[in-house]
Design a protein around this motif. Structure first.
Motif, mmCIF file in Angstrom:
data_model
loop_
_atom_site.group_PDB
_atom_site.id
_atom_site.type_symbol
_atom_site.label_atom_id
_atom_site.label_comp_id
_atom_site.label_asym_id
_atom_site.label_seq_id
_atom_site.Cartn_x
_atom_site.Cartn_y
_atom_site.Cartn_z
ATOM 1 N N ARG A 1 13.752 -2.989 -6.656
ATOM 2 C CA ARG A 1 13.550 -3.321 -5.236
ATOM 3 C C ARG A 1 12.306 -2.615 -4.703
ATOM 4 N NH1 ARG A 1 19.040 -2.830 -5.050
ATOM 5 N NH2 ARG A 1 18.919 -0.695 -4.273
ATOM 6 N N TRP A 2 12.162 -1.329 -5.065
ATOM 7 C CA TRP A 2 10.999 -0.560 -4.632
ATOM 8 C C TRP A 2 9.706 -1.212 -5.127
ATOM 9 C CZ3 TRP A 2 7.487 1.702 -7.949
ATOM 10 C CH2 TRP A 2 6.490 2.466 -7.338
ATOM 11 N N HIS B 1 9.129 -4.353 -5.850
ATOM 12 C CA HIS B 1 8.875 -5.571 -5.083
ATOM 13 C C HIS B 1 8.372 -5.230 -3.679
ATOM 14 C CE1 HIS B 1 10.101 -8.698 -7.878
ATOM 15 N NE2 HIS B 1 11.109 -7.918 -8.247
ATOM 16 N N ASP B 2 8.912 -4.181 -3.079
ATOM 17 C CA ASP B 2 8.433 -3.743 -1.766
ATOM 18 C C ASP B 2 6.981 -3.275 -1.841
ATOM 19 O OD1 ASP B 2 10.911 -4.297 -0.674
ATOM 20 O OD2 ASP B 2 11.594 -2.211 -0.690
ATOM 21 N N LEU B 3 6.633 -2.553 -2.894
ATOM 22 C CA LEU B 3 5.260 -2.102 -3.099
ATOM 23 C C LEU B 3 4.319 -3.309 -3.177
ATOM 24 C CD1 LEU B 3 3.374 0.411 -3.908
ATOM 25 C CD2 LEU B 3 3.722 -0.419 -6.227
ATOM 26 N N CYS B 4 4.716 -4.309 -3.935
ATOM 27 C CA CYS B 4 3.888 -5.514 -4.078
ATOM 28 C C CYS B 4 3.790 -6.275 -2.755
ATOM 29 C CB CYS B 4 4.446 -6.418 -5.175
ATOM 30 S SG CYS B 4 4.262 -5.710 -6.826
ATOM 31 N N ARG B 5 4.869 -6.313 -2.002
ATOM 32 C CA ARG B 5 4.839 -6.974 -0.692
ATOM 33 C C ARG B 5 3.880 -6.242 0.241
ATOM 34 N NH1 ARG B 5 9.743 -6.044 1.213
ATOM 35 N NH2 ARG B 5 8.927 -4.416 2.534
ATOM 36 N N ASP B 6 3.902 -4.904 0.205
ATOM 37 C CA ASP B 6 2.966 -4.122 1.024
ATOM 38 C C ASP B 6 1.525 -4.422 0.621
ATOM 39 O OD1 ASP B 6 5.125 -2.958 2.305
ATOM 40 O OD2 ASP B 6 4.983 -1.054 1.215
ATOM 41 N N THR C 1 -0.069 3.382 3.654
ATOM 42 C CA THR C 1 1.069 2.537 3.267
ATOM 43 C C THR C 1 1.401 2.747 1.796
ATOM 44 O OG1 THR C 1 0.392 0.882 4.879
ATOM 45 C CG2 THR C 1 1.888 0.152 3.143
ATOM 46 N N ARG C 2 0.376 2.702 0.957
ATOM 47 C CA ARG C 2 0.588 2.897 -0.477
ATOM 48 C C ARG C 2 1.071 4.312 -0.774
ATOM 49 N NH1 ARG C 2 -2.584 4.945 -4.625
ATOM 50 N NH2 ARG C 2 -2.025 4.156 -6.697
ATOM 51 N N ARG D 1 4.697 4.596 0.046
ATOM 52 C CA ARG D 1 5.510 3.840 -0.915
ATOM 53 C C ARG D 1 5.574 4.572 -2.250
ATOM 54 N NH1 ARG D 1 9.171 0.437 0.561
ATOM 55 N NH2 ARG D 1 7.745 -0.779 1.808
ATOM 56 N N GLU E 1 8.074 7.358 -2.109
ATOM 57 C CA GLU E 1 9.434 6.821 -2.264
ATOM 58 C C GLU E 1 9.732 6.555 -3.735
ATOM 59 O OE1 GLU E 1 9.683 3.244 0.017
ATOM 60 O OE2 GLU E 1 9.286 4.274 1.911
#
Length: 177
Positions: free
Chosen positions: A25-26, A28-33, A76-77, A80, A83
């Protein structure tokens, strides 16, 4: 017009304990960001499970080095990645392109040159094109050129992609070329 070449960064992160789902999930969130940044071209997340250990492979592509640097230097990166550090063990590992099937490393040989690819495609295309031109095209003189071209490509592309090109590639592989 920009002359920047696209750049792609690949990394691998291994889940700490049984946190594979959270790590995925993390990722995919990184890629979305990353997708929200200018110059983003695409991203890929793949997972591999070996003996219960989950490893996530991430690839992020940008239109050029400047766009990639904007992403890499962003807050942002950084947030992430912090996290992600909580979910992973060890350091991120840079991956060879072969992990994503982008080079022909599985065979131990580099990807073929453009010249070799062009000659191979021509050799696979010429026989069926000559046959179609000799047998079918004389009967279609009255048809508009665009319609004849459409018919020609509808016949030739699948024939070459699924027929003559694979046959030629197998024949060359047997000969060790």
């Amino acid at each position: 017009m920009s002359r920047a070449l696209p750049v792609t960064v690949f990394v691998s992160r291994t889940a700490r304990g049984p946190g594979g789902a959270a790590l995925t999930r993390w990722a995919h969130d990184l890629c979305r960001d990353a997708a929200g940044f200018p110059g983003h071209l695409g991203a890929h997340v793949g997972t591999r499970v070996v003996d219960g250990t989950v490893t996530v492979h991430i690839g992020v592509s940008f239109a050029g080095a400047e766009a990639l640097l904007r992403w890499e230097r962003s807050g942002t990166r950084a947030r992430r990645l912090a996290e992600g550090d909580e979910l992973t063990r060890g350091e991120p590992v840079a991956l060879p392109l072969a992990e994503f099937g982008l080079v022909a490393a599985a065979s131990g040989r580099p990807a073929p040159s453009r010249l070799r690819s062009a000659v191979l495609i021509w050799a696979a295309l010429f026989p069926p094109a000559a046959l179609v031109n000799a047998v079918l095209m004389p009967h279609l003189d009255a048809w508009p050129g665009l319609v004849r071209t459409l018919l020609l490509t509808l016949l030739l592309v699948p024939t070459v992609v699924f027929g003559t090109l694979p046959l030629l590639q197998r024949a060359l592989a047997r000969r060790g070329r």
